[in-house]
Design a protein around this motif. Structure first.
Motif, short mmCIF file in Angstrom:
data_model
loop_
_atom_site.label_atom_id
_atom_site.label_comp_id
_atom_site.label_asym_id
_atom_site.label_seq_id
_atom_site.Cartn_x
_atom_site.Cartn_y
_atom_site.Cartn_z
N UNK A 132 -4.46 15.71 -29.64
CA UNK A 132 -3.75 16.67 -30.43
C UNK A 132 -2.96 17.49 -29.35
N UNK A 133 -3.49 18.15 -28.35
CA UNK A 133 -2.79 18.53 -27.16
C UNK A 133 -1.37 17.57 -26.87
N UNK A 134 -1.47 16.39 -26.62
CA UNK A 134 -0.46 15.66 -26.34
C UNK A 134 0.73 15.64 -27.39
N UNK A 135 0.16 15.47 -28.71
CA UNK A 135 0.91 15.40 -29.81
C UNK A 135 1.88 16.69 -30.13
N UNK A 136 1.05 18.02 -29.92
CA UNK A 136 1.82 19.19 -30.37
C UNK A 136 2.53 19.83 -29.10
N UNK A 137 2.10 19.28 -28.03
CA UNK A 137 2.90 20.09 -27.06
C UNK A 137 3.95 18.89 -26.19
N UNK A 138 3.69 17.81 -26.23
CA UNK A 138 4.43 17.00 -25.40
C UNK A 138 5.11 16.01 -25.82
N UNK A 139 4.59 14.82 -26.67
CA UNK A 139 5.00 14.07 -27.64
C UNK A 139 4.44 13.42 -28.88
N UNK A 140 4.98 13.09 -29.62
CA UNK A 140 4.46 12.71 -31.01
C UNK A 140 4.46 11.10 -31.06
N UNK A 141 4.96 10.51 -30.06
CA UNK A 141 4.89 8.98 -30.03
C UNK A 141 3.21 8.55 -30.01
N UNK A 142 2.77 7.99 -30.87
CA UNK A 142 1.52 7.42 -31.01
C UNK A 142 1.07 6.40 -29.84
N UNK A 182 -1.46 22.19 -17.32
CA UNK A 182 -0.66 21.33 -17.70
C UNK A 182 0.19 21.57 -18.77
N UNK A 183 1.65 21.70 -18.71
CA UNK A 183 2.38 21.89 -19.53
C UNK A 183 3.92 21.42 -19.54
N UNK A 184 4.84 21.15 -20.29
CA UNK A 184 6.17 20.87 -20.03
C UNK A 184 6.86 22.19 -19.21
N UNK A 185 6.55 23.22 -19.35
CA UNK A 185 7.21 24.36 -18.51
C UNK A 185 6.94 24.37 -17.17
N UNK A 186 5.60 24.22 -16.82
CA UNK A 186 5.12 24.08 -15.49
C UNK A 186 5.43 23.01 -14.93
N UNK A 187 5.55 21.71 -15.57
CA UNK A 187 6.19 20.68 -14.89
C UNK A 187 7.64 20.66 -14.63
N UNK A 188 8.30 21.23 -15.43
CA UNK A 188 9.86 21.38 -15.31
C UNK A 188 10.20 22.53 -14.11
N UNK A 189 9.09 23.32 -14.03
CA UNK A 189 9.15 24.28 -12.96
C UNK A 189 8.97 23.61 -11.66
N UNK A 190 7.78 22.92 -11.48
CA UNK A 190 7.39 22.29 -10.24
C UNK A 190 8.14 21.13 -9.97
N UNK A 212 9.23 15.52 -20.00
CA UNK A 212 8.17 14.72 -20.95
C UNK A 212 7.55 13.77 -20.52
N UNK A 213 8.31 12.53 -19.89
CA UNK A 213 7.78 11.64 -19.35
C UNK A 213 6.68 11.69 -17.90
N UNK A 214 7.02 12.65 -17.40
CA UNK A 214 6.42 12.90 -16.16
C UNK A 214 5.21 13.72 -16.59
N UNK A 215 5.16 14.42 -17.48
CA UNK A 215 3.91 15.33 -18.14
C UNK A 215 2.93 14.55 -18.69
#
Length: 431
Positions: free
Chosen positions: A33-43, A95-103, A110-113
Motif C-alpha cells: 500500500x505504501x508503494x502504491x499510494x506514495x510512489x507508483x501504482x504499477x502492480x 523513504x519518500x519521493x521527496x527525500x530521494x529527490x533531495x538526496x 520514482x525509479x530510484x525510490x
C-alpha cells in the motif's frame, strides 16, 4: 522435549509470535500500500518487491537455520534478529519521493525510490527471517510435544489475523492520513523492545545439541534426493503448503487496494476487522477438532471452506456478503495451513530442525511469493481495470484475482488424492 508447554513458553510464543506477525503484516500488506499510494501504482513493482523479499527470506532462513543448529542455540539469534528487524522497519519512515529527490537530485526519483524500497524490504526480510523463520520456528519445534502441535499451529495461524486486526483497528488511520513515518516508527521501536525482552524470556530446549557435519553439507541436506525419498510425507505436505500459499499470494498483496479502489470502501478497517475477529475465533476453535480427528482427515473440509469463500468473493459486491465470504476464505486458509504445518512439524527430523526451516521457507514463502503475486498482476493487467489521475494511468485489482486463487486451491484436493497412500501409512500416527 517436555510433555507440555509451560506458561512461560506460551507467553514467549504469543509475544514473539505476535510481534513477528506485526512486522510481517507491515511487510506483506502495508509496504504494498505504501508503494502504491506514495510512489507508483504499477502492480509489477509490487510483484517484484514481494518476489525479491521472498528470495532473501528463503536464503536467510536456509543459511541461518543451519547456523542455529550448528551453534546448538536459538536465543541469541532470536534476540539480536528481532532488534535489527525493528531498526530496519523503522528506517522506512525516511523513504519518500521527496527525500530521494533531495538526496539524489540527478536520478529519476520514482525509479530510484522503488529500487530503494525493494532493497530495504530485502534487508528487513533478512533480519526477520533469521530471527523468526529460522531461529524462532526451530525453537518452537524444539519445545512442542506432538500432541499439542495442531493447537500451537492454530494459535500461530491466528496471530497474523490478530496482528492485522490490531494494525487496521488501531493504526491504519495513520496510513490513511499519510503519516507513514510515525506508523513505521511505532512498530520498529516496538519490535526492538520485544527483542530486548527476549533476553529474559527465552530458554533453549535442554535436549538441543550442536549439529554435526560441514556447514555446506548441512545447508544442502534437505535438498538431497535420498533425504526427500526418506521423508515423503514431509515433502508431500510442503508441496501442498506451497499450493496453498500461491493461491493466497494471488490476491493478498492487492487485497486492501481492491477493497478501496474497486469496492470503493474507504473505511476498509471495519469489514477487515469483522473478518479477522470472527476468523480468528473460528480458527482457534478448529484446533482441538483437528487434533482429535487428525490433520490429514481434516484437510479436505478446510480446503472446501476456503474454495467456497474465494468463489463468493468473486461473485459478490454487497458489503455484508463480502464480510461473510471473507470469513470463510480466511478461516479455511488458516485451517489448511494449520493442518499442513502441523504435519510438517511432526515429520521434521528432530535432530535437524533448523536445517529444514530453509526448506520449509522455499515451499511456504519463496515459491508462493514469487509465483502468486505475478499471477495476480497478470490477472489484474488482463482485466484492463484502470483510471487516469493527474495524467497517470492507475491499475485497479478486480474480483478475477479471487477466481484465480480458487482454481489453484482446488489443486490441493488433487494433491491430497495423490499423497493418499502415503498418508494412510501414517494413519496410526495421525491421532
Amino acid at each position: 522435549m517436555l510433555n507440555k508447554i509451560s506458561k512461560t513458553q506460551w507467553i514467549t510464543i504469543l509475544l514473539f509470535g505476535s510481534c513477528g506477525q506485526f512486522a510481517w503484516t507491515i511487510e506483506n500488506m502495508y509496504f504494498n500500500v505504501f508503494l502504491y499510494k506514495t510512489i507508483t501504482t504499477d502492480s509489477r513493482a509490487i510483484a517484484t518487491m514481494v518476489a525479491a523479499s521472498a528470495i532473501v527470506s528463503t536464503l536467510a532462513t536456509l543459511l541461518m537455520g543451519v547456523v542455529t543448529d550448528k551453534l546448538g542455540k536459538r536465543k541469541g539469534m532470536i534476540v539480536t534478529g528481532y532488534i535489527l528487524w525493528g531498526l530496519s522497519t523503522l528506517s522506512f519512515g525516511f523513504l519518500s519521493l521527496e527525500n530521494v529527490h533531495r538526496w539524489f537530485p540527478q536520478v529519476n526519483a520514482v525509479t530510484f525510490t522503488v529500487g530503494l524500497v525493494i532493497l530495504m524490504d530485502c534487508v528487513m526480510s533478512f533480519f526477520g527471517s533469521t530471527a523468526n523463520d529460522a531461529a524462532f520456528n526451530a525453537w518452537i519445534n524444539d519445545i512442542t510435544p506432538s500432541k499439542q502441535r495442531a493447537r500451537v499451529e492454530t494459535v500461530l495461524a491466528v496471530l497474523p489475523l490478530v496482528s492485522m486486526l490490531v494494525i487496521f483497528g488501531g493504526f491504519d488511520a495513520l496510513t490513511q492520513k499519510g503519516n507513514w513515518q510515525l506508523f513505521f516508527f511505532i512498530f520498529g521501536i516496538g519490535t526492538v523492545l520485544v527483542g530486548l525482552l527476549g533476553i529474559f524470556l527465552f530458554q533453549d530446549a535442554p535436549q538441543l545439541k550442536k549439529a554435526q557435519g560441514r556447514p555446506l553439507k548441512n545447508i544442502l541436506y534437505g535438498f538431497q534426493l535420498k533425504v526427500i525419498k526418506k521423508n515423503p510425507i514431509l515433502y508431500g505436505s510442503l508441496t501442498l503448503l506451497a499450493l496453498a500459499g500461491i493461491s493466497t499470494q494471488i490476491f493478498m498483496p492487492y487485497f486492501i487496494i481492491y477493497i478501496q479502489e474497486y469496492l470503493k470502501i474507504q473505511n476498509y478497517a471495519l469489514p477487515l476487522g469483522i473478518i479477522l475477529v470472527l476468523s480468528s475465533i473460528l480458527s482457534v476453535l478448529s484446533g482441538k477438532p483437528i487434533d482429535q480427528f487428525g490433520k490429514f482427515t481434516s484437510l479436505p473440509g478446510a480446503i472446501l471452506i476456503e474454495v467456497l469463500g474465494l468463489l463468493g468473493l468473486f461473485f459478490v459486491r454487497d458489503f455484508v456478503l463480502v464480510i461473510l465470504f471473507g470469513i470463510l476464505t480466511v478461516t479455511g486458509y488458516m485451517m489448511v495451513t494449520a493442518c499442513l504445518n502441523g504435519v510438517v512439524r511432526d515429520f521434521t527430523p528432530k535432530d535437524r530442525s533448523g536445517h529444514f526451516q530453509g526448506v520449509r521457507m522455499i515451499f511456504n514463502v519463496l515459491v508462493p511469493m514469487i509465483i502468486g503475486p505475478y499471477i495476480g498482476s497478470f490477472v489484474i493487467r488482463g482485466s484492463k481495470s484502470e483510471y487516469v489521475e493527474l495524467g497517470q494511468v492507475k491499475e485497479v485489482p478486480t474480483p478475477n484475482i479471487f477466481f484465480a486463487a480458487a482454481v489453484v486451491i482446488i489443486l490441493l484436493l488433487l494433491g491430497q488424492f495423490i499423497f493418499k497412500n502415503k498418508w494412510q501409512e501414517a494413519k496410526n500416527y495421525d491421532r
